[in-house]
Motif scaffolding. Structure first.
Motif, PDB file in Angstrom:
ATOM      1  N   THR A 148    -108.809   4.566  76.567  1.00 37.40           N
ATOM      2  CA  THR A 148    -108.616   5.148  77.879  1.00 37.40           C
ATOM      3  C   THR A 148    -107.717   4.448  78.492  1.00 37.40           C
ATOM      4  N   LYS A 149    -107.507   3.203  78.811  1.00 35.56           N
ATOM      5  CA  LYS A 149    -106.673   2.578  79.283  1.00 35.56           C
ATOM      6  C   LYS A 149    -105.296   2.602  78.784  1.00 35.56           C
ATOM      7  N   LYS A 150    -105.237   2.917  77.644  1.00 33.10           N
ATOM      8  CA  LYS A 150    -103.894   3.383  77.029  1.00 33.10           C
ATOM      9  C   LYS A 150    -103.415   4.706  77.533  1.00 33.10           C
ATOM     10  N   PHE A 151    -104.452   5.456  77.715  1.00 33.07           N
ATOM     11  CA  PHE A 151    -103.939   6.951  78.092  1.00 33.07           C
ATOM     12  C   PHE A 151    -103.317   6.819  79.461  1.00 33.07           C
ATOM     13  N   ALA A 152    -104.000   6.100  80.380  1.00 35.93           N
ATOM     14  CA  ALA A 152    -103.879   5.930  81.763  1.00 35.93           C
ATOM     15  C   ALA A 152    -102.233   5.250  81.838  1.00 35.93           C
ATOM     16  N   THR A 153    -102.320   4.106  81.239  1.00 38.77           N
ATOM     17  CA  THR A 153    -100.724   3.526  81.154  1.00 38.77           C
ATOM     18  C   THR A 153     -99.742   4.338  80.478  1.00 38.77           C
ATOM     19  N   ASP A 154    -100.007   5.147  79.501  1.00 36.17           N
ATOM     20  CA  ASP A 154     -98.925   6.017  78.964  1.00 36.17           C
ATOM     21  C   ASP A 154     -98.602   6.943  80.138  1.00 36.17           C
ATOM     22  N   ILE A 155     -99.390   7.481  80.641  1.00 33.72           N
ATOM     23  CA  ILE A 155     -99.381   8.555  82.063  1.00 33.72           C
ATOM     24  C   ILE A 155     -98.263   7.939  83.002  1.00 33.72           C
ATOM     25  N   ILE A 156     -98.853   6.674  83.430  1.00 36.92           N
ATOM     26  CA  ILE A 156     -98.111   5.850  84.260  1.00 36.92           C
ATOM     27  C   ILE A 156     -96.410   5.789  84.041  1.00 36.92           C
ATOM     28  N   SER A 204    -106.990  16.244  83.657  1.00 34.32           N
ATOM     29  CA  SER A 204    -105.577  15.856  82.935  1.00 34.32           C
ATOM     30  C   SER A 204    -104.818  16.590  82.401  1.00 34.32           C
ATOM     31  N   ILE A 205    -105.643  17.519  81.553  1.00 35.31           N
ATOM     32  CA  ILE A 205    -105.088  18.519  80.725  1.00 35.31           C
ATOM     33  C   ILE A 205    -104.280  19.393  81.597  1.00 35.31           C
ATOM     34  N   TYR A 206    -105.101  19.893  82.527  1.00 33.02           N
ATOM     35  CA  TYR A 206    -104.567  21.106  83.616  1.00 33.02           C
ATOM     36  C   TYR A 206    -103.232  20.635  84.050  1.00 33.02           C
ATOM     37  N   TRP A 207    -103.131  19.356  84.667  1.00 30.65           N
ATOM     38  CA  TRP A 207    -102.055  18.710  85.424  1.00 30.65           C
ATOM     39  C   TRP A 207    -100.747  18.937  84.304  1.00 30.65           C
ATOM     40  N   LEU A 208    -101.248  18.181  83.013  1.00 24.20           N
ATOM     41  CA  LEU A 208    -100.021  18.406  82.242  1.00 24.20           C
ATOM     42  C   LEU A 208     -99.544  19.492  81.823  1.00 24.20           C
ATOM     43  N   GLU A 209    -100.456  20.640  81.501  1.00 22.47           N
ATOM     44  CA  GLU A 209    -100.286  21.995  81.304  1.00 22.47           C
ATOM     45  C   GLU A 209     -98.997  22.535  82.415  1.00 22.47           C
ATOM     46  N   LEU A 259     -99.439  13.443  74.968  1.00 19.34           N
ATOM     47  CA  LEU A 259     -99.925  12.961  76.140  1.00 19.34           C
ATOM     48  C   LEU A 259    -101.250  14.308  76.123  1.00 19.34           C
ATOM     49  N   LYS A 260    -100.779  15.540  76.013  1.00 21.36           N
ATOM     50  CA  LYS A 260    -101.816  16.584  75.942  1.00 21.36           C
ATOM     51  C   LYS A 260    -102.672  16.668  74.796  1.00 21.36           C
ATOM     52  N   LYS A 261    -102.247  16.088  73.691  1.00 20.84           N
ATOM     53  CA  LYS A 261    -103.125  15.894  72.468  1.00 20.84           C
ATOM     54  C   LYS A 261    -104.154  14.857  72.887  1.00 20.84           C
ATOM     55  N   GLU A 262    -103.807  13.758  73.321  1.00 21.41           N
ATOM     56  CA  GLU A 262    -104.579  12.609  73.658  1.00 21.41           C
ATOM     57  C   GLU A 262    -105.549  13.260  74.713  1.00 21.41           C
ATOM     58  N   ALA A 263    -105.262  13.962  75.629  1.00 18.54           N
ATOM     59  CA  ALA A 263    -106.177  14.346  76.905  1.00 18.54           C
ATOM     60  C   ALA A 263    -107.183  15.143  76.158  1.00 18.54           C
ATOM     61  N   ASN A 264    -106.854  16.119  75.237  1.00 17.56           N
ATOM     62  CA  ASN A 264    -107.741  17.078  74.764  1.00 17.56           C
ATOM     63  C   ASN A 264    -108.768  16.063  73.759  1.00 17.56           C
ATOM     64  N   GLU A 265    -108.246  15.241  73.067  1.00 13.66           N
ATOM     65  CA  GLU A 265    -109.096  14.525  72.281  1.00 13.66           C
ATOM     66  C   GLU A 265    -110.216  13.811  73.122  1.00 13.66           C
ATOM     67  N   LEU A 266    -109.755  13.147  74.078  1.00 16.43           N
ATOM     68  CA  LEU A 266    -110.489  12.315  74.967  1.00 16.43           C
ATOM     69  C   LEU A 266    -111.746  13.325  75.523  1.00 16.43           C
ATOM     70  N   THR A 267    -111.114  14.485  75.992  1.00 17.81           N
ATOM     71  CA  THR A 267    -112.224  15.677  76.326  1.00 17.81           C
ATOM     72  C   THR A 267    -113.315  15.948  75.544  1.00 17.81           C
ATOM     73  N   ALA A 268    -112.811  15.964  74.446  1.00 17.22           N
ATOM     74  CA  ALA A 268    -113.755  16.514  73.110  1.00 17.22           C
ATOM     75  C   ALA A 268    -114.536  15.170  72.969  1.00 17.22           C
ATOM     76  N   ILE A 269    -114.196  14.150  73.013  1.00 14.97           N
ATOM     77  CA  ILE A 269    -114.904  12.805  72.689  1.00 14.97           C
ATOM     78  C   ILE A 269    -115.833  12.725  74.051  1.00 14.97           C
ATOM     79  N   PHE A 270    -115.736  12.891  75.300  1.00 16.56           N
ATOM     80  CA  PHE A 270    -116.716  12.605  76.107  1.00 16.56           C
ATOM     81  C   PHE A 270    -117.401  13.800  76.305  1.00 16.56           C
ATOM     82  N   THR A 271    -117.211  14.927  75.955  1.00 21.64           N
ATOM     83  CA  THR A 271    -118.148  16.049  75.890  1.00 21.64           C
ATOM     84  C   THR A 271    -119.005  15.985  74.804  1.00 21.64           C
ATOM     85  N   ALA A 272    -118.757  15.314  73.645  1.00 21.37           N
ATOM     86  CA  ALA A 272    -119.620  15.077  72.696  1.00 21.37           C
ATOM     87  C   ALA A 272    -120.564  13.998  73.139  1.00 21.37           C
TER      88      ALA A 272
END
Length: 123
Positions: free
Chosen positions: A10-18, A74-79, A95-108
């Motif tokens: 999740t930190k890498k996702f944030a730094t990649d977005i930055i 995050s997915i929404y803003w990227l879209e 970035l969209k792929k990672e946001a989707n995967e993180l959403t799926a992980i946290f949903t599960a």
């Protein structure tokens, strides 16, 4: 994936977005979209860390739901950034792929935690 790995992810996702945002041109609409993206994407990791320190199962679940919502936002803003046509970046699909995967992980994670809570309440 354990908590430590997920915190790193999740930190890498944030730094990649930055880094992505800092490479974009400066236009009023892009600035607004990227501001929202920065808020939601950095919130994913911050709220996950908070969830890991939850005081109870209910607290953990509430915080995980927030993490899931922020990842999905995050997915929404990227879209919107992509579909606006204002940005042409090869970084967006990853970035969209990672946001989707993180959403799926946290949903599960949230679903499992809720199911476990129900089972524990029946005992």
């Amino acid at each position: 994936m354990d908590k430590v790995e997920l915190k790193k992810r999740t930190k890498k996702f944030a730094t990649d977005i930055i880094r992505f945002v800092e490479e974009l041109p400066r236009f009023r609409s892009i600035d607004i979209l990227t501001h929202q993206l920065l808020r939601s994407s950095t919130s994913v990791g911050a709220n996950y860390r908070s969830a890991c320190r939850g005081k109870s199962t209910a607290d953990f679940i509430n915080k995980i739901v927030i993490v899931e919502e922020e990842a999905d936002e995050s997915i929404y803003w990227l879209e919107l950034i992509e579909e606006s046509g204002l940005v042409n970046s090869s970084t967006l699909p990853g970035l969209k792929k990672e946001a989707n995967e993180l959403t799926a992980i946290f949903t599960a994670i949230g679903k499992t935690a809720k199911e476990n809570q129900k089972l524990n309440n029946k005992k």
